[in-house]
Structure formats: C-alpha cells, structure tokens
Design a protein around this motif. Sequence first.
Motif, PDB file in Angstrom:
ATOM      1  N   ALA A  64      31.743  56.724  49.120  1.00 35.19           N
ATOM      2  CA  ALA A  64      31.791  57.176  50.505  1.00 35.19           C
ATOM      3  C   ALA A  64      32.574  58.472  50.633  1.00 35.19           C
ATOM      4  O   ALA A  64      32.327  59.293  51.497  1.00 35.19           O
ATOM      5  N   THR A  65      33.566  58.672  49.751  1.00 37.22           N
ATOM      6  CA  THR A  65      34.442  59.833  49.897  1.00 37.22           C
ATOM      7  C   THR A  65      33.727  61.109  49.507  1.00 37.22           C
ATOM      8  O   THR A  65      32.808  61.119  48.702  1.00 37.22           O
ATOM      9  N   THR A  66      34.183  62.203  50.092  1.00 37.20           N
ATOM     10  CA  THR A  66      33.606  63.497  49.769  1.00 37.20           C
ATOM     11  C   THR A  66      34.586  64.345  48.980  1.00 37.20           C
ATOM     12  O   THR A  66      34.382  65.532  48.798  1.00 37.20           O
ATOM     13  N   GLY A  67      35.639  63.716  48.503  1.00 33.62           N
ATOM     14  CA  GLY A  67      36.694  64.485  47.854  1.00 33.62           C
ATOM     15  C   GLY A  67      36.365  64.890  46.433  1.00 33.62           C
ATOM     16  O   GLY A  67      35.344  64.525  45.862  1.00 33.62           O
ATOM     17  N   GLY A  70      43.057  79.563  50.948  1.00 35.80           N
ATOM     18  CA  GLY A  70      42.549  80.932  50.832  1.00 35.80           C
ATOM     19  C   GLY A  70      41.040  80.994  50.993  1.00 35.80           C
ATOM     20  O   GLY A  70      40.492  81.982  51.477  1.00 35.80           O
ATOM     21  N   ALA A  71      40.356  79.931  50.576  1.00 37.91           N
ATOM     22  CA  ALA A  71      38.903  79.900  50.696  1.00 37.91           C
ATOM     23  C   ALA A  71      38.469  79.386  52.059  1.00 37.91           C
ATOM     24  O   ALA A  71      37.280  79.185  52.295  1.00 37.91           O
ATOM     25  N   GLY A  72      39.473  79.124  52.890  1.00 30.10           N
ATOM     26  CA  GLY A  72      39.128  78.687  54.248  1.00 30.10           C
ATOM     27  C   GLY A  72      38.849  77.207  54.359  1.00 30.10           C
ATOM     28  O   GLY A  72      38.148  76.773  55.257  1.00 30.10           O
ATOM     29  N   ILE A  73      39.380  76.421  53.411  1.00 29.83           N
ATOM     30  CA  ILE A  73      39.137  74.976  53.461  1.00 29.83           C
ATOM     31  C   ILE A  73      40.436  74.248  53.725  1.00 29.83           C
ATOM     32  O   ILE A  73      41.432  74.436  53.017  1.00 29.83           O
ATOM     33  N   ASP A  74      40.388  73.415  54.726  1.00 30.32           N
ATOM     34  CA  ASP A  74      41.567  72.664  55.132  1.00 30.32           C
ATOM     35  C   ASP A  74      41.547  71.324  54.404  1.00 30.32           C
ATOM     36  O   ASP A  74      40.900  70.380  54.844  1.00 30.32           O
ATOM     37  N   ALA A  75      42.183  71.274  53.230  1.00 27.80           N
ATOM     38  CA  ALA A  75      42.106  70.064  52.406  1.00 27.80           C
ATOM     39  C   ALA A  75      43.489  69.511  52.134  1.00 27.80           C
ATOM     40  O   ALA A  75      44.487  70.219  52.201  1.00 27.80           O
ATOM     41  N   ARG A  76      43.544  68.222  51.839  1.00 31.22           N
ATOM     42  CA  ARG A  76      44.798  67.575  51.495  1.00 31.22           C
ATOM     43  C   ARG A  76      44.773  67.282  49.996  1.00 31.22           C
ATOM     44  O   ARG A  76      43.760  66.786  49.471  1.00 31.22           O
ATOM     45  N   THR A 103      41.252  65.720  49.117  1.00 30.17           N
ATOM     46  CA  THR A 103      40.465  65.147  50.202  1.00 30.17           C
ATOM     47  C   THR A 103      39.976  66.265  51.110  1.00 30.17           C
ATOM     48  O   THR A 103      40.772  66.993  51.708  1.00 30.17           O
ATOM     49  N   LEU A 104      38.645  66.394  51.154  1.00 33.88           N
ATOM     50  CA  LEU A 104      38.055  67.437  51.990  1.00 33.88           C
ATOM     51  C   LEU A 104      37.851  66.874  53.391  1.00 33.88           C
ATOM     52  O   LEU A 104      37.809  65.658  53.571  1.00 33.88           O
ATOM     53  N   PRO A 105      37.733  67.746  54.374  1.00 30.62           N
ATOM     54  CA  PRO A 105      37.480  67.262  55.734  1.00 30.62           C
ATOM     55  C   PRO A 105      36.232  66.395  55.764  1.00 30.62           C
ATOM     56  O   PRO A 105      35.305  66.631  54.987  1.00 30.62           O
ATOM     57  N   PRO A 106      36.233  65.387  56.653  1.00 34.58           N
ATOM     58  CA  PRO A 106      35.053  64.511  56.716  1.00 34.58           C
ATOM     59  C   PRO A 106      33.795  65.347  56.952  1.00 34.58           C
ATOM     60  O   PRO A 106      33.837  66.361  57.631  1.00 34.58           O
ATOM     61  N   ALA A 107      32.717  64.910  56.386  1.00 29.93           N
ATOM     62  CA  ALA A 107      31.426  65.592  56.525  1.00 29.93           C
ATOM     63  C   ALA A 107      31.523  67.055  56.134  1.00 29.93           C
ATOM     64  O   ALA A 107      31.108  67.948  56.856  1.00 29.93           O
ATOM     65  N   ALA A 108      32.143  67.282  54.958  1.00 31.42           N
ATOM     66  CA  ALA A 108      32.365  68.653  54.527  1.00 31.42           C
ATOM     67  C   ALA A 108      31.055  69.371  54.197  1.00 31.42           C
ATOM     68  O   ALA A 108      30.957  70.569  54.340  1.00 31.42           O
TER      69      ALA A 108
END
Lengths: 660, 267
Positions: free
Chosen positions: A440-443, A466-472, A493-498
């Motif tokens: 289920a995860t997109t990470g 720097g690439a404009g991705i808000d990730a944890r 962990t990428l934002p949901p529905a990345a």
Amino acid sequence: MRNLLELSWRLLRGGGRQAMLGTWLTAAAVAVSSALLLFAVAANVAFGARADREAWRHPVAAAGTPVAIEATSQDHVRDRIITIVDVAPLREAAGVRPPGMSRMPRPGEVWVSPGLAELMAGLPAKQLAERFPGKVAGTLGDDGLLYPGELVAVVGRTPADPAMTASRADQPLTTTSPTKIADFAGKAGDEITVYRIMALIASVLMVVPLLVFGGAAARLTVARRDQRLAALRLVGATPGQVVLMTVAEAVITAFGGAVLGLALYGAAAPLLGRIRMAGGSWFAADLWPGVLPVLGVLLAVPLLVGLSAVVGLRRVVVSPLGVARRQTPPAMRFVRVVALLAILAAVPAAFRNTSAAVVAIVLALAFLALNLVGPWVVGVIGRTTTRTARSPARLLAGRRLVDDPKSAWRTVSGVALTGFVAGFIGLLSPSSDLLGEPPATTGLRLTVPAAQAPALAGQAEDRLAGAGIDARVEVSGSSGDSGDSGRRMLTITLPPAAGAARTDTARTALAGLVPGRIATSPVDERVLGDQLLDDVRTGTLIVLGVSFLVAIASAGITAASSVLDRRQAYALLHLAGTPLEVLDRARRAETLVPLAVMGGGSIVTGMFCALPFVPAVMNVTGALTLLVTVAVGFAGVVGAGALSRPLLRSVTANPAPRPD
Amino acid sequence: MSEIVLSGRRLAKRFGPAVALAGVDVAIGRAEALAIMGPSGSGKSTLLHCLAGVMKPDSGEVHLLGQRIDTVRERERSALRRTKFGFVFQFGQLLPELPAEENVALPLMLGGTARARAVREAREWFGPLGLGGMEGRRPGELSGGQAQRVAIARALVTRPAVIFADEPTGALDQATGHEIMRILVEATKHNGASLVVVTHDPEVARWCDRVAEVRDGMILPGHAVGRDGMGLSRHVEGREGMGSSGHAGGREQGRTRVLPGFEGSDA
Ligand SMILES: Nc1ncnc2c1ncn2[C@@H]1O[C@H](COP(=O)(O)OP(=O)(O)O)[C@@H](O)[C@H]1O
Ligand SMILES: [Mg+2]
C-alpha cells in the motif's frame, strides 16, 4: 531402383482424388508438426542466445591480471527495470570491451541502451537522466542486450570510486558486488537459467505429442496404400521393393511437408517474436534456430515418417493378401500399465532431485508411458462398450475400439496428452496472491552504513526538498533480510498519492547518495516476481495452445483417414441402406468414449506429476485453465471429427465403389 | 407367369457424355432369378443401381410391388433398400471389425431389433449356409467363399423382396464361384425373394431363370431368354399384372422362414 522410384512418384500423383487428399492431409500434418518442432527448438536456442548476450553482466573473478572492475545493480523507472553496470577500467587491454560497445567505458562516461536513451529524452531530466553522472558517450549495441528496448546503462568509474569498492553482497538477487575481471565473458545468470529450464520442459511437453502426431500422419499414407501395395505384392513385387516404394512415397510427402512447415514457421516468426518473455520481446535473429537445427528438422522429420511408414507396413509385407486377412488382434498386455505405474512411483523420488535434466527426463518418460497405456485402456473401453452396446452405432464403435485400439488412441492421444500438460501446469501455474497483497505504501527504501545513517538521512531530506518533494525520512533497524547489524534502513515516506512522476523524481534525487546503492520501493521489489508469474502464464498458454493445435489437427486427420480407410465398407453399407447418421454416431462414440476416459486419466496423471513441485492446493487460475482445456479439447475433437462428415458423404456418394 | 415384383421401364442414365443406359425395360417376377450379362462398361451395374434405388435414372420409372420408387427422396429410398432389398457385392461389404454373426445381425439391428434377438436370428442362418462354427470369426479369418456366404446371410436376414448381386463371385475361383452362386439362387428362392445378379460367367447365368444380355446400355432382344424359354418382352408387357393387390400375401409368404436345406460344403 530408378524405375521403382518413378513408379512411386506416379502412384503418388495418380492415386485419384481421395488418395491425393490423403497425401495432402499427410503433408499438412507434417507441415504443422515441423513448424511447431522448429518453434520448440527455436525457443531453446533463443533463450540460449539471450543468456549469451547477457552473460557479461554476471562477472567472474579474474584468475590472472584483471583489466577492470565490474559491478551491477537494478534501478527502476515507472514500472520498468533499469540494469546498471558499473565498470572501472584498470589498464589498457586491447580488444577487451563489453559486448555492444566499441571500447571500454572511461571514467565519467555513461553508455545507454537505445531504449533507455529514448526514455531519457522523453522524460524530464529530473526524473531519469540526472541519475547518471557524467556525459552520455555512446549507445549500447544489440550484442549486449537481452531484448530490443531493454533499459541498460553502463557507467564508467575510477577504480577508487566508492561504488567500486563497497560490497553489495547483502542484496544478492538484484546486484553483484564489484568484481575484478579479466574479460567480459561472464557467466549465465540465474534468472535466465530458470527460463531456459522452463523452456526445455515446455519443449518436452510439446515435442512428445508432435512425434505421436507425425507417426499418425505417416500411418495415414500407409493405410491408404495397403490395398494397392498388396496388389503389387500379388503381381510379384518383392517385399523389399514394396517397402522401398511406400517409404519413398511417405518420405517424399513428408519432405514436402517439412519444407512447407519451415515456410509456415518463417511466416509466423515475426508474430512469435512479439511474445514478451522476461520483460521483453525478441530480436529477429533470435527466432532463427540456426542452419544445423533447421537442416536437422528437415531431415529428421521425413526420416521419422519413413520409419513410421516401415513399421506400419510390416503387416502388408508379411502377407501378400495384406489387409484382406485381418485377425482378431492379440489383447494388449497389462505390462503397459505396470510401466506407467513404475514411472509414476519414481516421480516423487526423481523430483526431489532438483536437477532439471532429471525432471525433464522423468516428465518425458511419464508422458511416453501414458502414450503406452493409452491403447491398452482404449482396448478395455472397447470391450466394455461392445459388451454393453444396444444400438448398432455403439456396437460398431466398440468393435472398432477392440479391433484397433492403437488407431483409436491416435485420434484422442493429442487431446489426452494435452490433458496431461494441462493437469501438470494447471497445478503449477501460480496464482497472483502467491506474492501477497500489493504493497500500500508509496515510499522508497535505501540501505545505508549504520555509522552514517543519521547524517545520510539529513542529506536525503535536503536532496528531496531541493527537488521539490516534501518527504519524511526515518532511520530503522538493520535491513530485514540480511540481518547485517552494520547497516540501517532509511525509509522515505512520500506524500500520499505521490504518483509515478514524483516517485521517479525522488529516485533521481537520491541517486548516488550512497555509492552503489539504489533506493527502491516495495512495488519495485515485486516487479521481478510479477514478471516471472506473467511469463509462466504466457508459457502455459503457449504450451496448451500448441498442444491443442496438434491435438485437434491429429483428431481431424485420423478421423479423415479412418473414413478413407473404410470407404469401401462404408460405401457398400450405405448402398445397402445403412443411414449415414448411424455411421456418424458410431465414429463420434468411437472418439468421445475413449476421450472422456483417457482425457480424465491424463489430467489426473499430469496433476500427480506436478504435485512434488507445489505444496499448495490448486488455485483458481489453474482450475480455470483446466476447465477451459477440457472444454476446448472436447469441442475441438468433436469439431475436427465433424469435418470428416462431408468426406464420408463424398466417399459414399459414388455408387460403384471400387478398391483403388 | 408369376406376379411381377420389380420392374424398370425405359430406364435411361448418362454420365456426362457417356450413355450408361439407353432406355431399358426389365421386369422380375416373384422368386425369379434374373442374370444380367454383358461386357465391361455396358451398363450392368448402372441398371442394377437404378433398379435398387441407389441411383436415380435420368428418365424412366422403377416400380416395386406396384409402387413407384425412383421418385421418392433419398432418405426413403435408403429405408427401402434397408428393408425391401438385400445386397451381395463382389467383396468388401463385411465390416472387418465385426464377427460374422454381428455382420449378419447388423441389418436387423438397424431395423430396430434388439441386439440379442438379432444375433440369435442371425445365427440361424449359419448352419444351413454351411457356416456352422464360423459365427464368431471375423471376415479376415474367413475364406472368400465363406465371406460371400456370410454376405448372402446378411442380405437375406431381413427377408427382403429382392436380392441384388453385382458380380458376387467375381473375386472367387470358378469352383467356389459356382458353389456360391448355387447357394445364392437356392437360398433366395427358398425365401421367396427375387434375385437380380450381374455376372460374367455363362455357367453361373444358367442357374438363373432368365438372362438379360446388355450391350451399350440396352438389353439385346434375342438374348433376354432364360432356361424356361420365357422372353423378357412378355414380362415387360405384363405390367398390367402389377396391381397393388396380390403382392401382400406373397410378401407374407416370404416372411415364413424357409431355409434352404442343402448340406454345407466348404468353399
Ligand atoms: N459414377 C460414374 N461416373 C461416370 N461414369 C460412370 C459412372 N458409373 C458408370 N459410368 C460409366 O457408365 C458406363 C456403364 O458403367 P457400368 O454400369 O459400371 O458398367 P458395367 O457394370 O457393365 O461394367 C461406363 O461407360 C462407365 O464408364
Ligand atoms: Mg459393374
């Protein structure tokens, strides 16, 4: 000798319309057999060619002075795999270069396959192109690619590059650690070897029915010649001359058929080349089995047909009265059943031995044993049918089964043996839930040295930002499977529905963060497994398709030849007022009764042979495949048999039947 | 003369340009044996096939027991051949996979007789035809003469009105051929059936009541004479005797089993 051959040729051409029809049927049968035989051979040769082209990506440690260091890993873009080969030249060595490249790559260079180049041009650089450090110096040729359009990048590095020193041993399935090599010969990869074994098994499953079919086709020529040859024998031809003439006739026909088969295969090759296996389709050259195998098929098939003709003819040669004198055949011996049981008993033991050759041999033996038992069972069925028959059609069917169980078996053997194949792979064809639910995860996940884990986590966050991705980014314990305490896992962990584009941007941002390490998602890790399952399914369908083609063609041909064989008796029966429907019903019963029994028996035998491979119970896909197999098989045989109805009408239409 | 069972009138048949029959008149009386002779290709088989409802003549009429049979559809003609006619051919008419008794029983089974009864009835023919002990043998295990006797049994087992035989002894040596011919004629007569037999052998033809000599699709007038001296023309002219009455009783008579009582000699 010359005169005899000329006479055979004249007999072949001048045999009248129905004899000509028989000749065409034989040639057609041989053509189909040869084409499929070529396909079976080509499939093995093609996988072999792939293995050769890919071997350089499986480095073998140098025994002497090394010329380069090589390492491999797997990256992903969208849902496709990119194979990355890192090469660090150690010294100049003339002639040593990776296949498909004009020279050794220099540090700082990237060589990409045409497919990858196209993709790099098509996608934003932030998603793909920026993953590869250095300038694109060249395009990889087909020599180094598994299939057209494969995504491969060769990255030139210096020997001191950290990517060329750190071990990748914790990820044995997708990477190879830096290895000092003396050349790019390499060795066959494990994955392609698995495919080659599967191709071999598929070939065995296809070839045995093909041989049975070819034999049946040969008998077809002989059966129709029986009377004429008996007549020749009566006028004083020696047995040797009679044999020579028949064999010459069968071989001429078969050779024509084999050449036709080659043309058929050639015509089908472009289509076959589009079948995707292990991620891609085929180069045109892959489908050419090579001059020797083709010559082998072109010579072996007519030879086998000729041999089969000799065997079928012995009867006529022995007695000048030939078929006119037919006795009750001796009952088939029970030994045949014992042979099958013995082989089946050996199956579990043999299959515990994982050697592919042993498995293939036992499989072939089981298959042949089934073919041996077939006529015996048909004989038993015939006796039962005869005993219990009330209608004339049933009685005729039963008597025919008792009279010639072998020929009755030939009609159904194709489908019955296909039942074996279906039973075998019906159990084997894995269901998609073998791999569990899709993640289920997109990470993304990245393995890192434990000491630097916190620092790298910070750098990863910076790069992604720097690439404009808000990730944890989180650091977790040792990466599960290796149990290596020296490593940690970064979970991004990428934002949901990345979305795929965002994921590829993240991959590109993380490229090179840890030398030789590539961030992958749980979805990526399933790609290979899914691909293998898809390929097994494709292979299953191909084998079943081929088996069916053979089975139905052989049912049609034997049905037609059975009408031709008996045309005199049928025509006279019709003359005496026997309704043709009774004859139709008899011929149908004569096929369907053994088909039902033998088809069922073969499916069970096939399943039994597959049991050692699968501990699990049969899955839905397998059951469906089986059901479809049974339905298509019956429909096909009935349909093919029905095709001979017009033939029956035509042979009985002539009110003054004469033996030709 | 006796009642006419089967007659053909002005029968003509051509195959493309080849004329096989050029207007033939012929009639067969009850329990009468008619031999058709003539050179190869003269139209003997075609005549037999037209009379037997195997073939439709291009023109002319065929009557069986007063009913026209050449115009009915193939399905009914097929049923007619199965029930009213019996056939004996040169060879190859027995199904090689069936034992002799089942070959004989087959026409009965096709007519709806239960298998056990059909086989029982079939067996009754074996002794009188000199085939005792051969019931279980298959055609391949019989001599040519024995096989023809089985074929005769099969033709007679349904008690047909007419037996057609196209060169029934053509594949046999002369002595055996004569033997078979005698059996065929006698067995047919004893069962009240008529016989139309094509043969090349003048000796064989002597067993018959009349001989019709065929040339180029026509019956030679002077030769249509049998041993009783009756001319063919008289039979043809006797069509008025072919009323629908009178044949039913005769048919019943044919149904009463009269087996030939000759001793079975080996062929
Ligand atoms: N099915 C057929 N097709 C074409 N010609 C035929 C056919 N049957 C018979 N004929 C021709 O009709 C003529 C008479 O044949 P047939 O009645 O078989 O002669 P016979 O039995 O006296 O030898 C011959 O010229 C023969 O070639
Ligand atoms: Mg003839």
